[in-house]
Design a protein around this motif. Structure first.
Motif, mmCIF file in Angstrom:
data_model
loop_
_atom_site.group_PDB
_atom_site.id
_atom_site.type_symbol
_atom_site.label_atom_id
_atom_site.label_comp_id
_atom_site.label_asym_id
_atom_site.label_seq_id
_atom_site.Cartn_x
_atom_site.Cartn_y
_atom_site.Cartn_z
ATOM 1 N N LEU A 59 39.954 27.363 38.553
ATOM 2 C CA LEU A 59 38.828 26.429 38.514
ATOM 3 C C LEU A 59 39.084 25.116 39.425
ATOM 4 O O LEU A 59 38.237 24.713 40.018
ATOM 5 N N LYS A 60 40.489 24.611 39.426
ATOM 6 C CA LYS A 60 40.465 23.636 40.324
ATOM 7 C C LYS A 60 40.190 23.938 42.112
ATOM 8 O O LYS A 60 39.643 22.945 42.522
ATOM 9 N N ALA A 61 40.555 24.897 42.268
ATOM 10 C CA ALA A 61 40.412 25.138 43.668
ATOM 11 C C ALA A 61 38.620 25.723 43.903
ATOM 12 O O ALA A 61 38.383 25.838 45.024
ATOM 13 N N GLY A 62 37.925 25.927 43.139
ATOM 14 C CA GLY A 62 36.530 26.680 43.066
ATOM 15 C C GLY A 62 36.750 27.846 43.722
ATOM 16 O O GLY A 62 35.674 28.413 44.188
ATOM 17 N N ASP A 63 37.686 28.600 43.325
ATOM 18 C CA ASP A 63 37.879 30.051 43.759
ATOM 19 C C ASP A 63 37.208 30.875 42.876
ATOM 20 O O ASP A 63 38.080 31.512 41.860
ATOM 21 N N GLU A 64 35.931 31.420 43.001
ATOM 22 C CA GLU A 64 35.503 32.546 42.046
ATOM 23 C C GLU A 64 36.227 33.764 41.898
ATOM 24 O O GLU A 64 36.542 34.325 40.790
ATOM 25 N N PRO A 65 36.476 34.390 42.860
ATOM 26 C CA PRO A 65 37.126 35.836 42.946
ATOM 27 C C PRO A 65 38.544 35.615 42.310
ATOM 28 O O PRO A 65 38.646 36.421 41.549
ATOM 29 N N SER A 66 39.284 34.406 42.542
ATOM 30 C CA SER A 66 40.614 34.412 41.846
ATOM 31 C C SER A 66 40.334 34.160 40.609
ATOM 32 O O SER A 66 41.092 34.525 39.626
ATOM 33 N N LEU A 67 39.421 33.199 40.015
ATOM 34 C CA LEU A 67 38.928 33.203 38.648
ATOM 35 C C LEU A 67 38.585 34.238 37.891
ATOM 36 O O LEU A 67 39.157 34.607 36.586
ATOM 37 N N LYS A 68 37.726 35.116 38.333
ATOM 38 C CA LYS A 68 37.274 36.343 37.558
ATOM 39 C C LYS A 68 38.532 37.622 37.568
ATOM 40 O O LYS A 68 38.738 37.954 36.704
ATOM 41 N N LEU A 69 39.406 37.465 38.638
ATOM 42 C CA LEU A 69 40.631 38.337 38.508
ATOM 43 C C LEU A 69 41.728 37.734 37.396
ATOM 44 O O LEU A 69 42.101 38.617 36.736
ATOM 45 N N ALA A 70 41.675 36.517 37.391
ATOM 46 C CA ALA A 70 42.722 35.980 36.456
ATOM 47 C C ALA A 70 42.049 36.105 35.064
ATOM 48 O O ALA A 70 42.855 36.479 34.219
ATOM 49 N N VAL A 71 40.779 36.099 34.731
ATOM 50 C CA VAL A 71 40.391 36.214 33.290
ATOM 51 C C VAL A 71 40.206 37.729 33.190
ATOM 52 O O VAL A 71 40.850 37.806 31.920
ATOM 53 N N ARG A 72 40.117 38.333 33.995
ATOM 54 C CA ARG A 72 40.049 39.988 33.811
ATOM 55 C C ARG A 72 41.486 40.285 33.460
ATOM 56 O O ARG A 72 41.615 41.130 32.203
ATOM 57 N N SER A 73 42.412 39.912 34.177
ATOM 58 C CA SER A 73 43.774 40.425 33.802
ATOM 59 C C SER A 73 44.368 39.559 32.449
ATOM 60 O O SER A 73 44.740 40.425 31.795
ATOM 61 N N ASP A 74 43.914 38.373 32.086
ATOM 62 C CA ASP A 74 44.425 37.886 30.961
ATOM 63 C C ASP A 74 43.762 38.628 29.702
ATOM 64 O O ASP A 74 44.498 38.764 28.670
ATOM 65 N N VAL A 75 42.676 39.006 29.657
ATOM 66 C CA VAL A 75 41.957 39.752 28.371
ATOM 67 C C VAL A 75 42.095 41.101 28.082
ATOM 68 O O VAL A 75 42.011 41.605 27.211
ATOM 69 N N THR A 76 42.636 41.934 29.251
ATOM 70 C CA THR A 76 42.966 43.220 29.338
ATOM 71 C C THR A 76 44.454 43.459 29.156
ATOM 72 O O THR A 76 44.732 44.688 28.631
ATOM 73 N N GLN A 77 45.262 42.645 29.702
ATOM 74 C CA GLN A 77 46.597 43.204 29.927
ATOM 75 C C GLN A 77 47.415 43.662 28.695
ATOM 76 O O GLN A 77 48.019 44.498 28.436
ATOM 77 N N GLY A 78 47.375 42.659 27.717
ATOM 78 C CA GLY A 78 48.056 43.081 26.326
ATOM 79 C C GLY A 78 47.532 44.164 25.754
ATOM 80 O O GLY A 78 47.994 45.013 25.094
ATOM 81 N N LEU A 79 46.142 44.154 25.533
ATOM 82 C CA LEU A 79 45.472 45.206 25.017
ATOM 83 C C LEU A 79 45.832 46.612 25.408
ATOM 84 O O LEU A 79 46.005 47.709 24.851
ATOM 85 N N ARG A 80 45.932 46.635 26.856
ATOM 86 C CA ARG A 80 46.350 47.977 27.557
ATOM 87 C C ARG A 80 47.673 48.331 26.899
ATOM 88 O O ARG A 80 48.019 49.429 27.134
ATOM 89 N N LEU A 81 48.453 47.442 26.939
ATOM 90 C CA LEU A 81 50.114 47.591 26.383
ATOM 91 C C LEU A 81 49.710 48.436 25.063
ATOM 92 O O LEU A 81 50.490 49.289 24.767
ATOM 93 N N LEU A 82 48.959 48.055 24.043
ATOM 94 C CA LEU A 82 48.589 48.566 22.750
ATOM 95 C C LEU A 82 48.044 50.024 23.005
ATOM 96 O O LEU A 82 48.749 50.839 22.103
ATOM 97 N N ALA A 83 47.488 50.249 23.971
ATOM 98 C CA ALA A 83 46.883 51.686 24.244
ATOM 99 C C ALA A 83 47.575 52.615 24.928
ATOM 100 O O ALA A 83 47.264 53.687 25.108
ATOM 101 N N GLN A 84 48.891 52.487 25.406
ATOM 102 C CA GLN A 84 49.707 53.245 26.019
ATOM 103 C C GLN A 84 50.383 54.216 24.973
ATOM 104 O O GLN A 84 50.633 53.801 23.923
#
Length: 223
Positions: A198-223
């Motif tokens: 957000l500080k850098a105004g970097d949209e690709p990095s922002l979307k990647l960070a959000v996607r990783s944050d909201v799915t990483q833990g849930l995918r551990l449960l589904a393993q």
């Protein structure tokens, strides 16, 4: 057809007491479920909820029906109401929904991400680290969702945010179970990446960070 100068009062001018009670109970139960204050598979009875809140069966029944319709609760053919026990396939499906919705919300919020917002997100992230040290799962989930909601409100996309919140609601009990499994002690790593993007105004990095944050833990449960 012309309207008469004198019209009878609107029939919806006053909210019936039972409707107000039903709505308050619905919102209270919805918050409990979303924040993981109930465990997966926990049975809920009309009598038990009515006794806890001092309500008759009618508002309790209506509140639970709304929560069943949203997928926050399940109802068996016998009428038993409980929080859902999600299968791996269902967890994967809800994780995929978060991966679609939330990066898009963050992207739409980026042009309106002023410094006051970024500072607010940093404060919330600090609060998450504090909550983690107490081991309070519902407080962690509540503060974590506050971080995401604060950012997504800047997207000015209420329909999309409502869809995301419905997914959070369905995942609430499972998120409580996930917190107990991971036992994190620090603020989420990807939140720091979100703030940096957000500080850098970097949209690709922002979307990647959000996607990783909201799915990483849930995918551990589904393993």
């Amino acid at each position: 057809m012309y309207l008469n100068q004198r019209q009878s009062p609107s029939p919806v001018a006053h909210t019936p007491p039972t409707a107000a009670a039903h709505d308050r109970l619905y919102r209270t139960m919805r918050t409990r479920i979303m924040h993981g204050e109930v465990v997966p598979g926990q049975a809920l009875t009309l009598r038990g909820i009515g006794k806890e809140f001092g309500l008759s069966m009618t508002p309790v029944r209506e509140a639970l029906r709304r929560l069943v319709a949203e997928g926050a609760l399940t109802m068996s053919t016998s009428g038993r109401v409980s929080t859902p026990e999600l299968t791996n396939e269902r967890i994967e499906e809800l994780a995929a929904l978060r991966a679609l919705l939330e990066p898009e919300l963050a992207s739409r919020a980026l042009p309106r991400a002023h410094m006051a917002l970024i500072e607010r997100l940093q404060t919330i992230n600090h609060n998450i680290a504090t909550v983690n040290s107490s081991g309070d799962a519902p407080a962690y989930i509540r503060t974590n969702l506050e971080f995401h909601r604060t950012l997504y409100l800047r997207a000015q996309a209420p329909a999309m945010l409502a869809m995301a919140e419905t997914v959070w609601l369905q995942l609430g009990p499972t998120m409580g179970m996930l917190y107990d499994r991971l036992r994190r002690q620090e603020a989420p790593y990807h939140h720091k990446l979100i703030v940096a993007a957000l500080k850098a105004g970097d949209e690709p990095s922002l979307k990647l960070a959000v996607r990783s944050d909201v799915t990483q833990g849930l995918r551990l449960l589904a393993q």
